[in-house]
Design a protein around this motif. Structure first.
Motif, short mmCIF file in Angstrom:
data_model
loop_
_atom_site.label_atom_id
_atom_site.label_comp_id
_atom_site.label_asym_id
_atom_site.label_seq_id
_atom_site.Cartn_x
_atom_site.Cartn_y
_atom_site.Cartn_z
N SER A 101 0.93 -1.28 -0.05
CA SER A 101 -0.19 -0.15 -0.09
C SER A 101 0.91 1.29 0.25
O SER A 101 0.34 2.20 -0.50
CB SER A 101 -0.88 0.07 1.09
OG SER A 101 -0.09 -0.05 2.47
N ASN A 102 2.19 1.16 0.79
CA ASN A 102 2.82 2.33 0.78
C ASN A 102 3.55 2.56 -0.59
O ASN A 102 3.52 3.67 -1.11
CB ASN A 102 4.00 2.29 1.59
CG ASN A 102 3.67 1.78 3.22
OD1 ASN A 102 3.88 0.75 3.55
ND2 ASN A 102 2.65 2.71 3.59
N VAL A 103 4.03 1.58 -1.25
CA VAL A 103 4.49 1.66 -2.67
C VAL A 103 3.54 1.98 -3.44
O VAL A 103 3.56 2.87 -4.62
CB VAL A 103 5.25 0.25 -3.06
CG1 VAL A 103 5.65 0.23 -4.54
CG2 VAL A 103 6.42 -0.31 -2.11
N GLU A 104 2.37 1.47 -3.54
CA GLU A 104 1.37 2.09 -4.34
C GLU A 104 1.04 3.51 -4.45
O GLU A 104 0.94 4.22 -5.28
CB GLU A 104 -0.16 1.24 -4.04
CG GLU A 104 -1.16 1.51 -4.87
CD GLU A 104 -2.50 0.81 -4.31
OE1 GLU A 104 -3.48 1.12 -4.84
OE2 GLU A 104 -2.26 -0.05 -3.32
N ALA A 114 2.57 -2.37 -8.03
CA ALA A 114 3.37 -2.20 -6.88
C ALA A 114 3.96 -3.45 -6.58
O ALA A 114 5.03 -3.60 -6.28
CB ALA A 114 2.67 -1.52 -5.89
N ARG A 115 3.25 -4.59 -6.46
CA ARG A 115 3.50 -5.85 -6.08
C ARG A 115 4.56 -6.58 -7.05
O ARG A 115 5.45 -6.84 -6.79
CB ARG A 115 2.36 -6.82 -6.02
CG ARG A 115 1.60 -6.37 -4.61
CD ARG A 115 0.43 -7.36 -4.96
NE ARG A 115 0.55 -8.65 -4.68
CZ ARG A 115 0.39 -9.43 -3.33
NH1 ARG A 115 0.06 -8.62 -2.31
NH2 ARG A 115 0.58 -10.59 -3.27
N CYS A 129 11.45 -9.15 -0.59
CA CYS A 129 9.71 -9.13 -0.84
C CYS A 129 9.26 -10.32 -0.12
O CYS A 129 9.66 -11.32 -0.35
CB CYS A 129 9.65 -9.00 -2.47
SG CYS A 129 7.59 -8.55 -2.55
N TYR A 130 8.63 -9.91 0.85
CA TYR A 130 8.06 -11.20 1.33
C TYR A 130 6.44 -10.98 2.06
O TYR A 130 5.97 -9.64 1.83
CB TYR A 130 8.48 -11.55 2.80
CG TYR A 130 8.76 -10.28 3.58
CD1 TYR A 130 8.15 -9.91 4.64
CD2 TYR A 130 9.94 -9.60 3.40
CE1 TYR A 130 8.17 -8.96 5.59
CE2 TYR A 130 10.19 -8.22 3.96
CZ TYR A 130 9.46 -8.05 5.30
OH TYR A 130 9.64 -7.11 5.92
N GLU A 131 5.61 -11.98 2.32
CA GLU A 131 4.19 -11.67 2.79
C GLU A 131 4.14 -11.54 4.24
O GLU A 131 4.77 -12.46 4.80
CB GLU A 131 3.55 -12.81 2.33
CG GLU A 131 3.22 -12.93 0.65
CD GLU A 131 2.31 -13.82 0.02
OE1 GLU A 131 1.83 -14.70 0.71
OE2 GLU A 131 2.23 -13.88 -1.10
N ASN A 135 -3.44 -11.22 5.95
CA ASN A 135 -4.06 -10.90 4.88
C ASN A 135 -3.01 -11.35 3.47
O ASN A 135 -2.98 -10.81 2.54
CB ASN A 135 -4.38 -9.65 4.59
CG ASN A 135 -5.47 -9.29 5.66
OD1 ASN A 135 -6.34 -10.28 5.96
ND2 ASN A 135 -5.82 -8.17 5.97
N ASN A 136 -1.87 -11.74 4.17
CA ASN A 136 -0.65 -12.01 3.04
C ASN A 136 -0.26 -10.69 2.35
O ASN A 136 -0.14 -10.80 1.13
CB ASN A 136 -1.07 -13.18 2.06
CG ASN A 136 -0.95 -14.50 2.83
OD1 ASN A 136 -0.36 -14.64 3.75
ND2 ASN A 136 -1.75 -15.43 2.27
N THR A 137 -0.25 -9.62 3.17
CA THR A 137 0.26 -8.35 2.70
C THR A 137 1.61 -8.38 2.26
O THR A 137 2.61 -9.12 2.85
CB THR A 137 0.16 -7.37 3.70
OG1 THR A 137 -1.26 -7.07 4.19
CG2 THR A 137 0.67 -5.96 3.37
N LYS A 138 1.82 -7.89 0.98
CA LYS A 138 3.23 -7.80 0.58
C LYS A 138 3.94 -6.81 1.17
O LYS A 138 3.55 -5.55 1.40
CB LYS A 138 3.34 -7.54 -1.13
CG LYS A 138 3.14 -8.80 -1.84
CD LYS A 138 4.32 -9.73 -1.85
CE LYS A 138 4.08 -10.51 -3.09
NZ LYS A 138 5.17 -11.90 -3.34
N SER A 139 5.28 -6.98 1.61
CA SER A 139 6.16 -6.04 2.26
C SER A 139 7.49 -6.23 1.81
O SER A 139 7.69 -7.21 0.78
CB SER A 139 6.36 -6.38 3.66
OG SER A 139 5.14 -6.01 4.34
N ILE A 140 8.25 -5.09 1.75
CA ILE A 140 9.50 -5.06 0.88
C ILE A 140 10.70 -4.36 1.85
O ILE A 140 10.21 -3.47 2.49
CB ILE A 140 9.54 -4.51 -0.34
CG1 ILE A 140 10.97 -4.79 -1.24
CG2 ILE A 140 9.17 -2.97 -0.28
CD1 ILE A 140 11.03 -4.14 -2.55
N GLN A 141 11.71 -5.01 2.09
CA GLN A 141 12.66 -4.32 3.06
C GLN A 141 14.06 -4.37 2.05
O GLN A 141 14.46 -5.26 1.50
CB GLN A 141 13.04 -5.34 4.16
CG GLN A 141 13.90 -4.58 5.13
CD GLN A 141 14.01 -5.42 6.40
OE1 GLN A 141 13.46 -6.46 6.56
NE2 GLN A 141 14.88 -4.69 7.14
#
Length: 157
Positions: A101-104, A114-115, A129-131, A135-141
């Motif tokens: 959502s931040n990337v979007e 974004a994903r 990139c991981y869930e 809700n299996n939200t995608k995150s990235i670090q």
């Protein structure tokens, strides 16, 4: 000129960082296979030459941080158009973890885009990139080795 003898260790480290960023960020990826990275010496030599040219144009026979600002612009500017916005987001922030959502929102793209861009940064080896969550939200670090060096101003475009 004895450029290498005059370049301080910090300058050499920063050129190395930028060269590695180019090596990873510009690597072609075909059909979700491993990136095909160019040899590190190629971007390294190009950045050194650019820094030397900038130093000479500035009337110096040594490279300093001012010369590296030009190199930083080139490192970011030579990335593929689809990679540059997410790379800038990850690199320019003191925050190194983002959700889809931040990337979007930051990149003004759809959630699927974004994903995909997040997954591409993972494939390139720049970030993970991981869930997360139920809700299996995608995150990235961002990987620590790609954190933007504090001694080098982040280029504005």
């Amino acid at each position: 000129f004895n450029w290498e003898g005059h370049a301080e260790e910090t300058v050499q480290e920063l050129i190395g960082y930028l060269a590695k960023l180019i090596q990873y960020a510009r690597a072609p990826v075909k059909d979700n296979q491993s990136p095909m990275r160019e040899e590190l010496y190629r971007p390294l030599e190009s950045l050194r030459d650019l820094a030397r040219g900038h130093a000479l144009a500035s009337g110096r026979e040594y490279i300093d941080l001012d010369d590296l600002e030009v190199c930083a612009r080139v490192a970011l500017g030579t990335m593929h158009d689809k990679r540059r916005p997410i790379a800038r987001l990850l690199l320019s922030n003191s925050r190194t973890t983002f959700q889809a959502s931040n990337v979007e929102e930051e990149m003004n793209v759809s959630r699927p885009t974004a994903r995909k861009r997040m997954e591409l940064m993972d494939t390139l080896g720049i970030a993970e990139c991981y869930e997360t969550g139920r809700n299996n939200t995608k995150s990235i670090q961002l990987h620590n080795e790609f954190r933007w060096p504090y001694k080098l101003p982040f280029p504005e475009f």
